[in-house]
Design a protein around this motif. Structure first.
Motif, mmCIF file in Angstrom:
data_model
loop_
_atom_site.group_PDB
_atom_site.id
_atom_site.type_symbol
_atom_site.label_atom_id
_atom_site.label_comp_id
_atom_site.label_asym_id
_atom_site.label_seq_id
_atom_site.Cartn_x
_atom_site.Cartn_y
_atom_site.Cartn_z
ATOM 1 N N CYS A 42 0.837 -1.200 0.000
ATOM 2 C CA CYS A 42 0.000 0.000 0.000
ATOM 3 C C CYS A 42 0.871 1.249 0.000
ATOM 4 C CB CYS A 42 -0.915 -0.010 1.222
ATOM 5 S SG CYS A 42 -1.923 1.480 1.401
ATOM 6 N N ALA A 59 -4.196 -0.480 -7.555
ATOM 7 C CA ALA A 59 -4.967 0.763 -7.592
ATOM 8 C C ALA A 59 -5.156 1.286 -9.010
ATOM 9 C CB ALA A 59 -4.277 1.817 -6.730
ATOM 10 N N LYS A 66 -9.540 1.749 -5.789
ATOM 11 C CA LYS A 66 -9.116 2.832 -4.900
ATOM 12 C C LYS A 66 -10.200 3.204 -3.904
ATOM 13 C CE LYS A 66 -6.529 4.864 -8.758
ATOM 14 N NZ LYS A 66 -6.376 6.070 -9.618
ATOM 15 N N PHE A 97 -4.159 1.932 -1.407
ATOM 16 C CA PHE A 97 -3.734 2.138 -2.788
ATOM 17 C C PHE A 97 -2.578 1.167 -3.031
ATOM 18 C CE2 PHE A 97 -6.166 5.802 -1.943
ATOM 19 C CZ PHE A 97 -6.551 6.369 -3.141
#
Length: 216
Positions: A42, A59, A66, A97
């Motif tokens: 992330c 993402a 997202k 993300f």
């Protein structure tokens, strides 16, 4: 994975009956890294998670990836499909993300060690890893393994020795076979016969984790 035909099952049972007093120590086929997985990180919290290839949580793949609500609805934990992934601790709305870090192959044993870091998709397609159903020819116990796992059956079998086959959910060893196949001799190890391996979705795999097994 080695395919054990029913003929082989009967042969091994016969050998176990006639040579039960002369067991030899089984070998270990080593660290079996054959399950395709993906490692993700992330951008916000830097936490790493894994999916079974090709489950995609990147993402930039699509906008939904997202969105916190989409993640919470569709991405759940391998160890508990009733729980959504933990929210990102750094994002104001809790959305992760994710960036794809690498695609690689790992072993079922290592998956067990990191099982709490695996994400499965409610709406994902079939994963690349194949799953095989096994059944003991003596006690009729059944379970599943990743296709490629030797189930501690590599080399010469020792039916008097407990099998190093462990549960993916709790880590416990498979129960002893317990079938008396010779006077004074009760088998501990199982004689496995495997069906045809098939591709599952990751959510189906997670829903079957209580009966998913791995060897070391």
């Amino acid at each position: 994975m080695r395919k054990f035909s029913m003929i082989l099952v009967f042969i091994l049972a016969f050998v176990a009956t006639t040579l039960a007093s002369l067991p030899a120590q089984a070998a270990d086929s080593g660290d079996e890294r054959f399950v395709p997985v993906i490692r993700w990180q992330c951008w916000g919290c830097d936490k790493q998670f894994f999916t079974f290839d090709p489950d995609d949580i990147e993402a930039k793949t699509k906008g939904d990836h997202k969105m916190r609500d989409y993640q919470q609805k569709n991405w759940v934990l391998f160890t508990d499909t009733g729980k959504s992934i933990p929210k990102c601790e750094k994002a104001t709305d809790g959305a992760h993300f994710f960036d794809k870090e690498e695609t690689f192959k790992t072993s079922p044993n290592i998956i067990y060690q990191r099982k709490n870091d695996y994400i499965v998709l409610k709406n994902g397609g079939s994963i690349k890893a194949k799953i095989a159903k096994w059944r003991c020819g003596n006690c009729k116990l059944e379970g599943h393994v990743f296709d490629g796992d030797d189930m501690d059956l590599f080399g010469t079998m020792v039916l008097t020795t407990a099998q190093d086959l462990f549960n993916m959910q709790g880590g416990g060893r498979v129960r002893d076979c317990g079938v008396k196949i010779y006077e004074g001799f009760v088998a501990k190890a199982h004689i496995m016969a495997c069906g045809t391996a098939t591709n599952w979705t990751s959510i189906k795999l997670a829903q079957s984790i209580s009966n998913l097994w791995y060897s070391d």
